[in-house]
Design a protein around this motif. Structure first.
Motif, PDB file in Angstrom:
ATOM      1  N   PRO A 193       0.812  -1.231   0.000  1.00 40.20           N
ATOM      2  CA  PRO A 193       0.000   0.000   0.000  1.00 40.20           C
ATOM      3  C   PRO A 193       0.840   1.274   0.000  1.00 40.20           C
ATOM      4  O   PRO A 193       0.414   2.286  -0.559  1.00 40.20           O
ATOM      5  N   MET A 194       2.014   1.250   0.617  1.00 37.12           N
ATOM      6  CA  MET A 194       2.883   2.422   0.579  1.00 37.12           C
ATOM      7  C   MET A 194       3.272   2.770  -0.855  1.00 37.12           C
ATOM      8  O   MET A 194       3.343   3.953  -1.224  1.00 37.12           O
ATOM      9  N   LEU A 195       3.527   1.744  -1.678  1.00 34.36           N
ATOM     10  CA  LEU A 195       3.904   1.983  -3.073  1.00 34.36           C
ATOM     11  C   LEU A 195       2.757   2.628  -3.841  1.00 34.36           C
ATOM     12  O   LEU A 195       2.960   3.568  -4.617  1.00 34.36           O
ATOM     13  N   ILE A 196       1.536   2.103  -3.634  1.00 38.86           N
ATOM     14  CA  ILE A 196       0.374   2.651  -4.338  1.00 38.86           C
ATOM     15  C   ILE A 196       0.058   4.052  -3.820  1.00 38.86           C
ATOM     16  O   ILE A 196      -0.146   4.995  -4.590  1.00 38.86           O
ATOM     17  N   ALA A 197       0.008   4.196  -2.504  1.00 41.07           N
ATOM     18  CA  ALA A 197      -0.379   5.475  -1.899  1.00 41.07           C
ATOM     19  C   ALA A 197       0.623   6.576  -2.217  1.00 41.07           C
ATOM     20  O   ALA A 197       0.233   7.749  -2.343  1.00 41.07           O
ATOM     21  N   GLU A 198       1.882   6.222  -2.350  1.00 37.00           N
ATOM     22  CA  GLU A 198       2.903   7.219  -2.694  1.00 37.00           C
ATOM     23  C   GLU A 198       2.564   7.924  -3.998  1.00 37.00           C
ATOM     24  O   GLU A 198       2.560   9.163  -4.086  1.00 37.00           O
ATOM     25  N   GLU A 199       2.261   7.135  -5.015  1.00 38.83           N
ATOM     26  CA  GLU A 199       1.970   7.724  -6.324  1.00 38.83           C
ATOM     27  C   GLU A 199       0.554   8.272  -6.401  1.00 38.83           C
ATOM     28  O   GLU A 199       0.288   9.204  -7.168  1.00 38.83           O
ATOM     29  N   TYR A 201       8.625  -7.682  -7.057  1.00 39.33           N
ATOM     30  CA  TYR A 201       7.592  -7.738  -8.087  1.00 39.33           C
ATOM     31  C   TYR A 201       6.734  -6.478  -8.077  1.00 39.33           C
ATOM     32  O   TYR A 201       6.382  -5.913  -9.120  1.00 39.33           O
ATOM     33  N   ALA A 202       6.385  -5.989  -6.894  1.00 40.33           N
ATOM     34  CA  ALA A 202       5.414  -4.907  -6.774  1.00 40.33           C
ATOM     35  C   ALA A 202       6.011  -3.527  -7.032  1.00 40.33           C
ATOM     36  O   ALA A 202       5.261  -2.575  -7.283  1.00 40.33           O
ATOM     37  N   TRP A 203       7.304  -3.395  -6.964  1.00 39.10           N
ATOM     38  CA  TRP A 203       7.971  -2.091  -6.976  1.00 39.10           C
ATOM     39  C   TRP A 203       7.478  -1.179  -8.099  1.00 39.10           C
ATOM     40  O   TRP A 203       7.072  -0.047  -7.859  1.00 39.10           O
ATOM     41  N   GLU A 204       7.447  -1.640  -9.324  1.00 40.40           N
ATOM     42  CA  GLU A 204       6.990  -0.782 -10.413  1.00 40.40           C
ATOM     43  C   GLU A 204       5.497  -0.919 -10.701  1.00 40.40           C
ATOM     44  O   GLU A 204       4.803   0.110 -10.813  1.00 40.40           O
ATOM     45  N   PRO A 205       4.925  -2.130 -10.798  1.00 38.99           N
ATOM     46  CA  PRO A 205       3.488  -2.225 -11.107  1.00 38.99           C
ATOM     47  C   PRO A 205       2.582  -1.506 -10.111  1.00 38.99           C
ATOM     48  O   PRO A 205       1.620  -0.846 -10.507  1.00 38.99           O
ATOM     49  N   MET A 206       2.867  -1.599  -8.820  1.00 37.95           N
ATOM     50  CA  MET A 206       2.001  -0.942  -7.839  1.00 37.95           C
ATOM     51  C   MET A 206       2.141   0.576  -7.916  1.00 37.95           C
ATOM     52  O   MET A 206       1.164   1.324  -7.761  1.00 37.95           O
ATOM     53  N   ARG A 207       3.344   1.053  -8.135  1.00 39.06           N
ATOM     54  CA  ARG A 207       3.532   2.499  -8.291  1.00 39.06           C
ATOM     55  C   ARG A 207       2.844   3.000  -9.558  1.00 39.06           C
ATOM     56  O   ARG A 207       2.239   4.082  -9.571  1.00 39.06           O
ATOM     57  N   ARG A 208       2.928   2.217 -10.622  1.00 32.67           N
ATOM     58  CA  ARG A 208       2.258   2.610 -11.864  1.00 32.67           C
ATOM     59  C   ARG A 208       0.741   2.641 -11.687  1.00 32.67           C
ATOM     60  O   ARG A 208       0.054   3.496 -12.251  1.00 32.67           O
ATOM     61  N   ALA A 209       0.225   1.711 -10.885  1.00 30.91           N
ATOM     62  CA  ALA A 209      -1.215   1.710 -10.619  1.00 30.91           C
ATOM     63  C   ALA A 209      -1.623   3.001  -9.921  1.00 30.91           C
ATOM     64  O   ALA A 209      -2.634   3.633 -10.268  1.00 30.91           O
ATOM     65  N   GLY A 210      -0.857   3.407  -8.910  1.00 31.93           N
ATOM     66  CA  GLY A 210      -1.157   4.655  -8.207  1.00 31.93           C
ATOM     67  C   GLY A 210      -0.998   5.871  -9.092  1.00 31.93           C
ATOM     68  O   GLY A 210      -1.817   6.803  -9.051  1.00 31.93           O
ATOM     69  N   ALA A 211       0.065   5.870  -9.905  1.00 35.07           N
ATOM     70  CA  ALA A 211       0.311   7.012 -10.785  1.00 35.07           C
ATOM     71  C   ALA A 211      -0.768   7.124 -11.856  1.00 35.07           C
ATOM     72  O   ALA A 211      -1.170   8.235 -12.240  1.00 35.07           O
ATOM     73  N   ALA A 212      -1.260   5.985 -12.361  1.00 38.55           N
ATOM     74  CA  ALA A 212      -2.315   6.011 -13.373  1.00 38.55           C
ATOM     75  C   ALA A 212      -3.583   6.630 -12.803  1.00 38.55           C
ATOM     76  O   ALA A 212      -4.249   7.461 -13.448  1.00 38.55           O
ATOM     77  N   ALA A 213      -3.950   6.228 -11.584  1.00 41.57           N
ATOM     78  CA  ALA A 213      -5.138   6.791 -10.948  1.00 41.57           C
ATOM     79  C   ALA A 213      -4.966   8.285 -10.705  1.00 41.57           C
ATOM     80  O   ALA A 213      -5.887   9.080 -10.945  1.00 41.57           O
ATOM     81  N   ARG A 214      -3.801   8.675 -10.233  1.00 44.24           N
ATOM     82  CA  ARG A 214      -3.539  10.101  -9.984  1.00 44.24           C
ATOM     83  C   ARG A 214      -3.655  10.914 -11.271  1.00 44.24           C
ATOM     84  O   ARG A 214      -4.261  11.998 -11.300  1.00 44.24           O
ATOM     85  N   THR A 215      -3.124  10.391 -12.365  1.00 42.22           N
ATOM     86  CA  THR A 215      -3.160  11.089 -13.651  1.00 42.22           C
ATOM     87  C   THR A 215      -4.590  11.300 -14.121  1.00 42.22           C
ATOM     88  O   THR A 215      -4.960  12.386 -14.594  1.00 42.22           O
ATOM     89  N   ILE A 216      -5.431  10.247 -13.979  1.00 41.26           N
ATOM     90  CA  ILE A 216      -6.829  10.365 -14.396  1.00 41.26           C
ATOM     91  C   ILE A 216      -7.573  11.368 -13.524  1.00 41.26           C
ATOM     92  O   ILE A 216      -8.365  12.191 -14.023  1.00 41.26           O
ATOM     93  N   LEU A 217      -7.348  11.329 -12.225  1.00 44.14           N
ATOM     94  CA  LEU A 217      -8.039  12.249 -11.320  1.00 44.14           C
ATOM     95  C   LEU A 217      -7.676  13.700 -11.621  1.00 44.14           C
ATOM     96  O   LEU A 217      -8.539  14.597 -11.579  1.00 44.14           O
TER      97      LEU A 217
END
Length: 715
Positions: free
Chosen positions: A77-83, A121-137
């Motif tokens: 969650p830290m990876l997702i929440a960061e982005e 495994y999660a380092w880039e995919p989870m950050r990309r998930a958060g960044a994608a949501a942030r970009t859309i918002l």
């Protein structure tokens, strides 16, 4: 609790599934299972498989890895929440459902938690998930304001217009954001922009574990549920031939007895009735050919197998020539015993089998395998099977295997009610999926300067496949292919291989089972240093001089432990190094050996470079736990076999460290901007060699067979 699922938009990394789960807590882990129907819902923004935001600003993050104490329900969650630009205090965490296509760990090629891969495994995919949501918002807010998206930025769950100061919460943007397609370009933060990653975050799953509301598999209850306790044949490969349950049926609360090929289950209205009923059984077994088998026979067969050629996992240079030309050659045999996983939570599985469906409540490391097993045993379509996730009270690899789930399903098929099947501690200890016994024959040739010129390492492994209840006689096996689990721990650290003709030895590794061989390699490195009359730390410095990250952790561990300090009589220090799972780690251990030969570990100092530390607190905790786990195994671990049976039965004779046995543990985490490495296993794997090297320093006795036990002579 049931939860609805809905299909969400695809993010650029290829994940498709999105979730609609009601947020039940803020800043908390909640044990909501990933099951339910796939009905889309209004008022929810689901940009990808891992994020759901509703109109009330409730943010739910889905974690694809399993929490078994390693802190992954906080770190991912830290990876997702960061982005995503939100605080951990405002998110709710839920499990991912079994889905091999959507939630596969590419490093393990399965939806699996293990192998120290989760953060890697999660380092880039989870950050990309958060960044994608942030970009859309941000794009949604810009559309509402009719502004340029470049003028807008995400701040703590809001989008702010830098020009006007206008502010909209994520919940207010749900309707518009849901209309946007996945962004074509995603910009990830640079490390100097991180606000969460690299900070010491408190575990999100701790409050529930502290107040007792967290649900482990053993905690689950369902209406009208019965309880079953299993008794399995004590001999590997034995079969059930006779059951007398006349005394069992007299015990109040006992409902029925279920017989399988090599086990019996007693079903009762409560666990105590089932346990008493199991103890009252009179059973007859056909022990088969394993009835006279012993650990001595295992070692004898391993020694014989080590003389035969195996699969060559790695070969560099002309090894034979290097040995022929060397005047100094050293050989040794190292042995590591069968080990039980000894998880704190006993093995358990709750099952409800009906004509048109099956529910399984269980904590496991491989969710997809639970579905496969349930489909196979029940004959039901996979869509009719629901797996309910629970926290794991320790995994250590035991819950990678689905054997206990299969066994529970076979029992419950014969019972007209949901049943919680439990293997009491003695059954779980004596019918585990044991770590194999390993026999390593290793040799090296030294050049005229006392440096390694050639190296041969032959490994044979022996595993009793008594996986909880599906037993067969233990037999030595030869691996048909090369497995990276061994190669990762026997090859040189990345960047350490000098040019041809330098001091790096030619080497060949032959094996018939995979092995994390740090104990063998790092013990033998000490033996070579002794022959060369070199300091153990300086010897490693020489071998690792072309690997800066490796050299740094060795130097740091030596410095932090006070390596050059002279120790009193009967005290010694040892060191080890390993590079595995993308992590560089060195460990220094100080011991005291009493006049009676009793070993006490006094201090453990660890230097670890695991790349960028997502949550330093988690790293400290995992290293500390790994040290305790590794010390327990090295000092006391081992599963002897006598007359085809496991000797131990519980923690009274399968000893783990008591609280007053635990040494002072110091963890030094190297600051790094490299991609994260794994941290779950290195702390355990590096410990035994450092311990036994320290014992040699204190006593002059070389320990080549684990556990240390009472094999040291009295001083």
């Amino acid at each position: 609790m049931k939860t609805g699922l809905s299909i969400g938009a695809a993010v650029s990394d290829g994940f498709l599934l999105g979730f609609s789960v009601p947020a039940t807590a803020q800043g908390r882990y909640t044990a909501i299972a990933g099951d339910g129907d796939l009905t889309p819902r209004r008022g929810v923004f689901e940009p990808n498989a891992f994020i759901q935001i509703d109109t009330f600003d409730a943010i739910t993050l889905l974690v694809p890895e399993v929490e078994m104490g390693q802190g992954i329900y906080t770190s991912i969650p830290m990876l997702i929440a960061e982005e995503l630009e939100v605080s951990l205090h405002v998110v709710t965490i839920v499990h991912a459902p079994p889905n091999e296509k959507l939630f596969v760990d590419p490093l393990l090629r399965a939806q699996m938690t293990g192998g120290s891969t989760s953060i890697r495994y999660a380092w880039e995919p989870m950050r990309r998930a958060g960044a994608a949501a942030r970009t859309i918002l941000i794009s949604a807010a810009a559309k509402i304001w009719r502004a340029d998206a470049a003028e807008c930025r995400a701040v703590q769950g809001h989008v702010v217009n830098s020009m006007t100061g206008s502010r909209l919460s994520y919940g207010q943007l749900v309707s518009v954001a849901s209309q946007f397609p996945p962004p074509e370009a995603i910009v990830l933060k640079q490390p100097n922009e991180f606000k969460l990653i690299g900070t010491k975050a408190k575990r999100l799953d701790s409050p529930e574990k502290i107040d007792g509301t967290a649900k482990f598999g053993t905690d689950f209850r369902v209406p009208d549920m019965l309880y079953a306790v299993v008794v399995s044949c004590p001999v590997f490969g034995g079969k059930l031939v006779r059951v007398d349950d006349s005394n069992t049926r007299k015990i109040p609360g006992v409902r029925q007895t279920v017989s399988l090929d090599s086990s019996v289950a007693v079903v009762g209205e409560h666990k105590w009735a089932a346990k008493r009923g199991a103890a009252a059984l009179t059973l007859g077994w056909d022990n088969g050919t394993s009835a006279t088998y012993s650990i001595e026979k295992v070692i004898e067969e391993l020694a014989a197998a080590s003389q035969r050629a195996g699969v060559v996992a790695r070969k560099t240079g002309d090894v034979a020539k290097a040995f022929d030309s060397s005047k100094t050659q050293i050989s040794a045999v190292y042995e590591q015993p069968f080990l039980a996983h000894a998880t704190m939570e006993p093995t358990n599985c709750t099952v409800s089998v009906r004509t048109n469906g099956c529910d399984v409540w269980v904590g496991k490391q491989v969710p997809g395998r639970a579905v496969d097993v349930a489909a196979s045993v029940t004959g039901l379509p996979r869509n009719n099977i629901t797996i309910h996730d629970h926290l794991l009270g320790g995994g250590f690899g035991r819950r990678l295997e689905p054997d206990f789930i299969e066994h529970a399903l076979r029992i419950v098929k014969q019972v007209a009610a949901p049943v919680k099947v439990t293997w009491i501690r003695e059954e779980g200890m004596q019918h585990d999926m044991y770590r194999p016994y390993y026999y390593d024959a290793i040799s090296a040739a030294l050049d005229s300067q006392g440096k390694p010129a050639a190296w041969k390492h032959r490994i044979v492994g022996y595993r009793p496949v008594c996986a909880s209840h599906i037993q067969e006689r233990p037999r030595p096996r030869r691996n048909r292919g090369s497995r990276r689990t061994l190669v990762r721990t026997t090859k040189p650290a990345r960047g350490s291989r000098p040019a041809r003709g330098s001091t790096h030895p030619d080497r060949i590794v032959e094996r018939s089972r995979p092995l994390r061989s740090t104990f063998v390699v790092e013990s033998f490195i000490d033996e070579l240093a002794l022959v060369a009359k070199a300091d153990q730390v300086n010897s490693r410095r020489n071998l690792l001089r072309n690997a800066p990250r490796a050299l740094h952790v060795v130097n740091l561990a030596a410095q932090a432990s006070g390596w050059s300090t002279l120790l009193a009589k009967h005290r010694g220090h040892g060191i080890s190094f390993m590079h595995a799972f993308g992590t560089f780690l060195s460990m220094a251990v100080e011991v005291t050996v009493s006049n009676e030969g009793v070993v006490s570990a006094d201090r453990v100092v660890c230097a670890v470079d695991c790349g960028l530390a997502v949550n330093p607190d988690t790293i400290d905790a995992q290293i500390q736990g790994g040290v305790i786990f590794g010390l327990s195994a090295a000092l006391y671990g081992g599963v002897p076999i006598k007359n085809g049976r496991v000797v131990q039965s519980n923690f009274n004779d399968y000893r783990v460290l008591r609280i007053d046995d635990i040494p002072h543990i110091e963890v030094n985490v190297v600051k790094s901007l490299e991609a994260p490495g794994g941290i779950g296993e290195p702390g355990t794997a590096a410990l035994p060699a450092a311990l036994t090297n320290a014992i040699f320093s204190a006593t002059g006795e070389r320990v080549r067979r684990l556990p240390v036990g009472n094999q040291l002579r009295k001083v």
